[in-house]
Design an enzyme around this catalytic site. Structure first.
Site, PDB file in Angstrom:
ATOM      1  N   SER A   1       0.834  -1.208   0.000  1.00 14.49           N
ATOM      2  CA  SER A   1       0.000   0.000   0.000  1.00 14.49           C
ATOM      3  C   SER A   1       0.863   1.251   0.000  1.00 14.49           C
ATOM      4  O   SER A   1       0.370   2.352  -0.299  1.00 14.49           O
ATOM      5  CB  SER A   1      -0.927   0.002   1.220  1.00 14.49           C
ATOM      6  OG  SER A   1      -0.219  -0.313   2.411  1.00 14.49           O
TER       7      SER A   1
ATOM      8  N   GLU B   1      -9.840  -9.337   3.409  1.00 14.94           N
ATOM      9  CA  GLU B   1     -10.098  -7.942   3.027  1.00 14.94           C
ATOM     10  C   GLU B   1     -11.366  -7.811   2.202  1.00 14.94           C
ATOM     11  O   GLU B   1     -11.615  -8.600   1.281  1.00 14.94           O
ATOM     12  CB  GLU B   1      -8.920  -7.362   2.233  1.00 14.94           C
ATOM     13  CG  GLU B   1      -9.165  -5.922   1.807  1.00 14.94           C
ATOM     14  CD  GLU B   1      -7.951  -5.213   1.232  1.00 14.94           C
ATOM     15  OE1 GLU B   1      -8.081  -4.030   0.872  1.00 14.94           O
ATOM     16  OE2 GLU B   1      -6.875  -5.837   1.153  1.00 14.94           O
TER      17      GLU B   1
END
Length: 266
Positions: free
Chosen positions: A47, A183
């Site tokens: 990320s 997720e």
């Protein structure tokens, strides 16, 4: 004194029904600060490509970039377990490159575990890496490296997808992973997966039924202007404070207020 968090401790936390708190970090000062806050694990996530480097997704992130971030985090000597994200195409090209790249994360980067995205499709790779005593955290559901196949960052596991994601999670466990990230899936499905696995589940946008939670540090501090997912809770809003501080500095420099004698050498 707080002890170093280890893989066996993470596994024991599930057995003891103690929630696991994970945050991302990409640099030395952030790792030092969140470790002081008591996190159980630090995920050096790919990320970083979005919140640190400004890309639209995580796909451009390279091994060299990830190693840079991992090394910076490790220099903080955190008590938290340090987990390195394996970037796109670092593990997808077969067992040999996967073993080499995962090994680099531990040998060169100093990480204590790696995270590999994918379920059934990546189970053989996870197994090969885990057999070599490199601890692996899995990642199923919404997998950002599969953004194009999914048509964007969309909730996964609704309708006929639920059984497939459960199979993915079980495959990751059977391959030898010590934990798995869930997720962007419905809370009920995440709870069902958590109950069916012996390894801890770490949720992000997967509801409260997981064994632990992970969030991106820039999101909880209000430092990412690109998006604000529904699952993020903002614990501080540092963006305006940083802009205000920068503006005050600019004003003082231009007005001759800074530096003063206090900030000068004689």
């Amino acid at each position: 004194m707080r002890k170093k968090t280890t893989i066996p401790e993470i596994l024991q936390m599930k057995r003891d029904a103690r929630k696991i708190a994970v945050l991302t970090a990409y640099d030395y000062p952030t790792a030092r600060l969140i470790d002081a806050g008591g996190v159980d694990a630090i995920l050096v996530g790919d990320s970083a490509g979005v919140v640190f480097s400004g890309h639209e997704n995580t796909l451009p992130v390279t091994m060299d970039e990830m190693l840079y971030h991992v090394k910076a985090v490790v220099r903080a000597k955190p008590k938290a377990l340090v987990i390195a994200d394996m970037p796109f195409m670092s593990c997808q090209c077969g067992e040999e490159p996967a073993l080499k790249n995962c090994g680099r994360m531990l040998q060169e980067g100093g990480a204590e575990a790696v995270k590999i995205e994918g379920g059934l499709n990546m189970a053989p790779i996870i197994r090969a890496v885990a057999v070599m005593d490199i601890p692996v955290m899995g990642h199923v559901g919404l997998t950002p490296q599969s953004v194009h196949r999914m048509g964007g960052y969309r909730v996964q596991g609704r309708q006929n997808q639920a059984d497939r994601i459960l199979e993915d999670a079980r495959a990751v466990q059977e391959a030898g992973a010590f934990a798995v990230v869930l997720e962007g899936i419905p809370a009920g499905l995440a709870e069902r997966i958590t109950a069916s696995l012996d390894i801890p589940t770490i949720g992000i946008g997967a509801g409260p039924g997981c064994d632990g939670q992970v969030l991106v540090i820039h999101d909880i501090l209000g430092l990412c202007e690109k998006y604000s997912p529904k699952f993020v809770k903002r614990y501080a809003d540092l963006g305006p404070l940083i802009t205000e501080a920068a503006g005050q500095y600019v004003s003082e420099v231009r007005g001759g207020i800074f530096p003063t004698e206090e900030h000068s050498f004689s």
